[in-house]
Scaffold this motif. Structure first.
Motif, PDB file in Angstrom:
ATOM      1  N   VAL A 109       0.944  -1.187  -0.001  1.00 48.02           N
ATOM      2  CA  VAL A 109      -0.026   0.056   0.139  1.00 48.02           C
ATOM      3  C   VAL A 109       0.887   1.130   0.053  1.00 48.02           C
ATOM      4  CG1 VAL A 109      -1.764   1.343   1.315  1.00 48.02           C
ATOM      5  CG2 VAL A 109      -2.197  -1.209   1.064  1.00 48.02           C
ATOM      6  N   SER A 113       1.400   4.276  -3.485  1.00 48.85           N
ATOM      7  CA  SER A 113       1.192   5.552  -3.321  1.00 48.85           C
ATOM      8  C   SER A 113       2.308   6.580  -3.637  1.00 48.85           C
ATOM      9  CB  SER A 113       0.763   5.999  -1.643  1.00 48.85           C
ATOM     10  OG  SER A 113       2.005   5.731  -0.969  1.00 48.85           O
ATOM     11  N   GLY A 158      -3.492  -4.725   3.917  1.00 51.65           N
ATOM     12  CA  GLY A 158      -3.581  -3.879   2.980  1.00 51.65           C
ATOM     13  C   GLY A 158      -4.929  -3.276   2.751  1.00 51.65           C
ATOM     14  N   VAL A 162      -6.486   0.772   3.878  1.00 53.71           N
ATOM     15  CA  VAL A 162      -7.404   1.589   2.809  1.00 53.71           C
ATOM     16  C   VAL A 162      -8.605   2.044   3.187  1.00 53.71           C
ATOM     17  CG1 VAL A 162      -8.427   1.536   0.453  1.00 53.71           C
ATOM     18  CG2 VAL A 162      -6.134   0.597   0.792  1.00 53.71           C
TER      19      VAL A 162
END
Length: 292
Positions: A109, A113, A158, A162
């Motif tokens: 994750v 980003s 993960g 989120v």
């Protein structure tokens, strides 16, 4: 009143205490597997943790919008599945290795980003560590099913991050208590089906309560305290020690000896996590308001 010179160490010790408490609690939980299985142990941990946080935070005091309820439900369901899959992995692969594999979830994750060149270095460390752990080529033999369960837990971790961010505007006690309640809806029925009336034995209930306190209540409380006093990047670096701490306590409490390659794999996972947290892009401070 003068602040103690040791005050800055308090949040650092809180994170280390959280990681240590989690490792000790999970190591103790493995002793319940022969009695009620990984499913029953996970059910007791999540069920008691949810009950404890409901009584502590009383989330019914806050109004929950429909959109927030959906976010909390997704967050909680992935949390529950993550706990269940992780305990299933612990049946056949060492604790430290399971944690190292699970850490690839939040690392993924974090990497997705960002596209900066330095991040590819941490990706390389994480991939190298994972390849050393997977039962491929000359890697030490690990149970394939256990590895798949750990990878499933990593994927859930993960998603948990989120979905958790979408509920990040809520009070932590509100979202976490309701999230763990949703997690219990996933895990407790599975544990009841697997272990049945064995879960109601007084000694099993007491052991499950102890696991919930040491593995969930204490670590979460310490982490919440530390997050209020530490920069996010510093917290991330400290929490990255978890795979190594888990492997060390598993060695001491469970006699789980790892090979040199497996220790190297854990070190690479820790390095990737530390590097990712240390080089995380800092948000620039808000611009000062223009004078009237």
């Amino acid at each position: 009143m003068q602040t103690s010179r040791f005050a800055p160490l308090v949040p650092v010790l809180a994170v280390l205490g959280s990681v240590t408490s989690l490792a000790i609690g999970t190591s103790y939980a493995k002793h319940l597997f022969p009695l009620i299985g990984a499913q029953g142990t996970s059910a007791l941990r999540v069920g008691f943790s949810a009950l404890f946080l409901l009584l502590l935070w009383r989330p019914w005091r806050w109004h929950t919008r429909r959109a927030d309820a959906v976010s909390i439900l997704r967050y909680g369901l992935t949390l529950g599945l993550m706990n269940l899959l992780f305990y299933m992995a612990l049946r056949t692969i060492p604790f430290g290795i399971a944690v190292a594999i699970e850490f690839t979830g939040p690392l993924t994750v974090a990497m997705l980003s960002s596209r900066r060149p330095v991040d590819f270095l941490w990706v390389g460390c994480a991939v190298a560590g994972l390849l050393l752990l997977l039962p491929l080529g000359g890697a030490p033999a690990l149970d394939p099913a256990g590895v798949l369960y750990a990878l499933g837990a990593a994927a859930c971790w993960g998603l948990y991050i989120v979905f958790g961010k979408r509920a990040g505007h809520l009070h932590a006690g509100h979202s976490v208590s309701l999230g763990l309640t949703a997690a219990a809806l996933v895990v407790v029925p599975v544990g009841v089906v697997h272990a049945g009336a064995l879960l109601l034995q007084p000694q099993v209930l007491l052991a499950g309560l102890l696991v919930a306190v040491v593995s969930s209540a204490i670590p979460m409380s310490l982490e919440m305290m530390a997050l209020k006093r530490l920069p996010k990047e510093t917290f991330g670096i400290l929490i990255s020690m978890e795979p190594a701490v888990a492997a060390l306590w598993a060695l001491l409490l469970l006699g789980e000896y790892l090979s040199g390659l497996q220790w190297l794999a854990i070190a690479l996972t820790v390095l990737a996590s530390v590097g990712s947290a240390a080089t995380a892009r800092r948000r620039p401070p808000p611009a000062p308001a223009a004078a009237a």
